[in-house]
Design a protein around this motif. Structure first.
Motif, PDB file in Angstrom:
ATOM      1  N   VAL A 284      -0.500  25.422  -2.592  1.00 42.55           N
ATOM      2  CA  VAL A 284       1.148  26.055  -3.237  1.00 42.55           C
ATOM      3  C   VAL A 284       0.765  27.080  -4.383  1.00 42.55           C
ATOM      4  CG1 VAL A 284       3.071  25.400  -4.289  1.00 42.55           C
ATOM      5  CG2 VAL A 284       2.082  24.299  -2.351  1.00 42.55           C
ATOM      6  N   ALA A 285      -0.205  26.321  -5.428  1.00 41.34           N
ATOM      7  CA  ALA A 285      -0.518  27.431  -6.532  1.00 41.34           C
ATOM      8  C   ALA A 285      -1.003  28.677  -6.213  1.00 41.34           C
ATOM      9  CB  ALA A 285      -1.490  26.457  -7.544  1.00 41.34           C
ATOM     10  N   LYS A 286      -1.983  28.673  -5.330  1.00 40.13           N
ATOM     11  CA  LYS A 286      -2.745  29.869  -4.808  1.00 40.13           C
ATOM     12  C   LYS A 286      -1.659  30.911  -4.546  1.00 40.13           C
ATOM     13  CE  LYS A 286      -6.679  31.769  -2.220  1.00 40.13           C
ATOM     14  NZ  LYS A 286      -5.853  32.854  -1.802  1.00 40.13           N
ATOM     15  N   ALA A 287      -0.590  30.303  -3.390  1.00 33.29           N
ATOM     16  CA  ALA A 287       0.282  31.114  -2.728  1.00 33.29           C
ATOM     17  C   ALA A 287       1.198  31.565  -3.730  1.00 33.29           C
ATOM     18  CB  ALA A 287       0.906  30.219  -1.696  1.00 33.29           C
ATOM     19  N   VAL A 288       1.498  31.072  -4.794  1.00 34.93           N
ATOM     20  CA  VAL A 288       2.554  31.456  -5.945  1.00 34.93           C
ATOM     21  C   VAL A 288       1.675  32.552  -6.588  1.00 34.93           C
ATOM     22  CG1 VAL A 288       3.830  30.980  -8.032  1.00 34.93           C
ATOM     23  CG2 VAL A 288       3.897  29.376  -5.986  1.00 34.93           C
ATOM     24  N   SER A 289       0.606  32.256  -7.114  1.00 30.52           N
ATOM     25  CA  SER A 289      -0.216  33.151  -7.959  1.00 30.52           C
ATOM     26  C   SER A 289      -0.435  34.454  -7.034  1.00 30.52           C
ATOM     27  CB  SER A 289      -1.418  32.660  -8.301  1.00 30.52           C
ATOM     28  OG  SER A 289      -1.415  31.553  -8.989  1.00 30.52           O
ATOM     29  N   ASP A 290      -0.707  34.417  -5.720  1.00 30.29           N
ATOM     30  CA  ASP A 290      -0.948  35.700  -5.123  1.00 30.29           C
ATOM     31  C   ASP A 290       0.369  36.604  -4.965  1.00 30.29           C
ATOM     32  OD1 ASP A 290      -3.620  35.015  -4.429  1.00 30.29           O
ATOM     33  OD2 ASP A 290      -3.431  34.260  -2.517  1.00 30.29           O
ATOM     34  N   VAL A 291       1.218  35.573  -4.870  1.00 27.01           N
ATOM     35  CA  VAL A 291       2.613  36.772  -4.622  1.00 27.01           C
ATOM     36  C   VAL A 291       2.891  37.336  -5.766  1.00 27.01           C
ATOM     37  CG1 VAL A 291       5.163  36.443  -4.245  1.00 27.01           C
ATOM     38  CG2 VAL A 291       3.564  35.264  -2.572  1.00 27.01           C
TER      39      VAL A 291
ATOM     40  N   VAL B  88      11.519  25.699  -8.587  1.00 29.49           N
ATOM     41  CA  VAL B  88      10.899  24.434  -7.892  1.00 29.49           C
ATOM     42  C   VAL B  88      11.395  23.371  -7.613  1.00 29.49           C
ATOM     43  CG1 VAL B  88       8.803  23.161  -8.224  1.00 29.49           C
ATOM     44  CG2 VAL B  88       8.675  25.522  -9.369  1.00 29.49           C
ATOM     45  N   GLY B  89      11.497  22.835  -6.336  1.00 33.35           N
ATOM     46  CA  GLY B  89      12.061  21.870  -6.106  1.00 33.35           C
ATOM     47  C   GLY B  89      12.358  21.834  -4.585  1.00 33.35           C
ATOM     48  N   LEU B  90      13.182  20.992  -3.879  1.00 28.82           N
ATOM     49  CA  LEU B  90      13.274  20.582  -2.545  1.00 28.82           C
ATOM     50  C   LEU B  90      14.773  20.602  -2.183  1.00 28.82           C
ATOM     51  CD1 LEU B  90      12.038  20.752  -0.074  1.00 28.82           C
ATOM     52  CD2 LEU B  90      11.405  18.376  -0.341  1.00 28.82           C
ATOM     53  N   ASP B  91      15.185  19.436  -2.078  1.00 28.26           N
ATOM     54  CA  ASP B  91      16.618  19.042  -1.648  1.00 28.26           C
ATOM     55  C   ASP B  91      17.762  19.923  -2.073  1.00 28.26           C
ATOM     56  OD1 ASP B  91      15.615  17.516   0.323  1.00 28.26           O
ATOM     57  OD2 ASP B  91      15.848  15.735  -0.771  1.00 28.26           O
ATOM     58  N   GLU B  92      17.638  20.110  -3.501  1.00 28.96           N
ATOM     59  CA  GLU B  92      18.761  20.849  -4.275  1.00 28.96           C
ATOM     60  C   GLU B  92      18.688  22.517  -3.883  1.00 28.96           C
ATOM     61  OE1 GLU B  92      15.521  20.579  -7.527  1.00 28.96           O
ATOM     62  OE2 GLU B  92      16.082  19.489  -5.500  1.00 28.96           O
ATOM     63  N   TYR B  93      17.599  22.891  -3.753  1.00 28.92           N
ATOM     64  CA  TYR B  93      17.359  24.197  -3.411  1.00 28.92           C
ATOM     65  C   TYR B  93      17.998  24.594  -1.657  1.00 28.92           C
ATOM     66  CZ  TYR B  93      15.844  25.655  -7.905  1.00 28.92           C
ATOM     67  OH  TYR B  93      15.783  25.718  -9.370  1.00 28.92           O
TER      68      TYR B  93
ATOM     69  N   GLU C  23       4.549  20.425 -10.449  1.00 31.89           N
ATOM     70  CA  GLU C  23       3.762  20.911 -11.554  1.00 31.89           C
ATOM     71  C   GLU C  23       3.014  21.903 -11.277  1.00 31.89           C
ATOM     72  OE1 GLU C  23       4.632  20.367 -14.760  1.00 31.89           O
ATOM     73  OE2 GLU C  23       6.389  19.178 -14.089  1.00 31.89           O
ATOM     74  N   GLU C  24       2.175  21.777 -10.007  1.00 30.81           N
ATOM     75  CA  GLU C  24       1.434  22.865  -9.738  1.00 30.81           C
ATOM     76  C   GLU C  24       2.023  24.254  -9.494  1.00 30.81           C
ATOM     77  OE1 GLU C  24      -1.278  23.475  -5.405  1.00 30.81           O
ATOM     78  OE2 GLU C  24      -1.045  21.443  -6.290  1.00 30.81           O
ATOM     79  N   ALA C  25       3.154  24.116  -8.778  1.00 33.08           N
ATOM     80  CA  ALA C  25       3.983  25.432  -8.535  1.00 33.08           C
ATOM     81  C   ALA C  25       4.328  25.870  -9.848  1.00 33.08           C
ATOM     82  CB  ALA C  25       5.050  25.081  -7.599  1.00 33.08           C
ATOM     83  N   LYS C  26       5.050  24.929 -10.532  1.00 31.38           N
ATOM     84  CA  LYS C  26       5.418  25.517 -12.097  1.00 31.38           C
ATOM     85  C   LYS C  26       4.093  26.262 -12.803  1.00 31.38           C
ATOM     86  CE  LYS C  26       9.201  22.128 -12.516  1.00 31.38           C
ATOM     87  NZ  LYS C  26       9.546  20.944 -13.283  1.00 31.38           N
TER      88      LYS C  26
END
Length: 231
Positions: free
Chosen positions: A149-156, A95-100, A85-88
């Protein structure tokens, strides 16, 4: 060699190949000589006086361009369920893990940046042959392996880019779009170059920045006056 069109000849005539332009002059000129019928990317190539084969002369870093890149950066957040949720909310496109991880293993790499967590890096190791050559492997040094994670996504999303000197001693980076105002291009260029200057290796001797050119897609290169840059 392909024959130049009249438009290409006219464009090249506007750039004095023997002149080194100030950043402000170059930022205005690159807009003027961008004649393609789409919003061209503006790139910079900076030749450094370093030997990248030596570990103590490797130049690599990150910079947040004050006016962004103008590009809609697609971000994949490979995170555990508690961070999804934070990443979204921060704007990650996927957003996800194993499926990606399974999709990447199958050859899917339709993203620009991957952000992940330290606990997930072990799962990414086997995918190095897919991600490495495409420059997609997350790295703690570029802030793409983090618990924030949220900061990293926002920065990019806001214009944070990472760069690395290539084997010929040149750093290539995108600094905006031809549609940007000249002062915004100027600000982005100065921010990138000042970051490079701060990263000057102690082992690098003599003039650090040997040359720098900016260009837009299919435009001639415009030389920058490197005397204005410390180092």
């Amino acid at each position: 060699m392909a024959k130049l069109t009249k438009k290409q000849k006219d464009t090249r005539a506007k750039v004095d190949a023997s002149k080194a332009y100030t950043v402000a002059e170059a930022a205005s000129l690159v807009k003027e000589v961008s004649t393609v019928n789409f919003d061209a990317s503006v790139d910079i190539a900076v030749r450094l006086n370093v030997d990248p084969r030596k570990a103590n002369q490797m130049v690599r870093g990150v910079v947040t361009l004050p006016h962004g890149t103008g590009k809609d950066v697609k971000v994949l957040a490979l995170v555990t369920p508690d961070k999804e949720e934070e990443a979204k909310a921060a704007g990650a496109d996927f957003v996800g893990l194993d499926e990606y991880l399974a999709k990447i293993k199958g050859g899917w790499t339709d993203v620009d940046v991957i952000v992940t967590m330290p606990s997930v890096m072990g799962k990414l190791g086997p995918l190095g042959r897919v991600l490495g050559p495409r420059g997609l492997m997350p790295n703690p040094k570029t802030g793409t392996v983090t618990m924030e994670v949220a900061k990293a996504v926002s920065d990019v999303k806001a214009g944070k880019i990472d760069f690395k000197v290539d084997k010929t001693g040149i750093v290539h980076a995108a600094v905006g779009k031809a549609s940007f105002d000249a002062d915004k291009l100027e600000g982005n260029i100065k921010e990138l170059v000042s970051t490079l200057v701060k990263l000057k290796p102690q082992a690098a001797k003599g003039v650090y920045i040997k040359s720098a050119y900016i260009s837009s897609t299919m435009s001639p290169g415009i030389q920058l006056d490197t005397k204005a840059f410390a180092g």
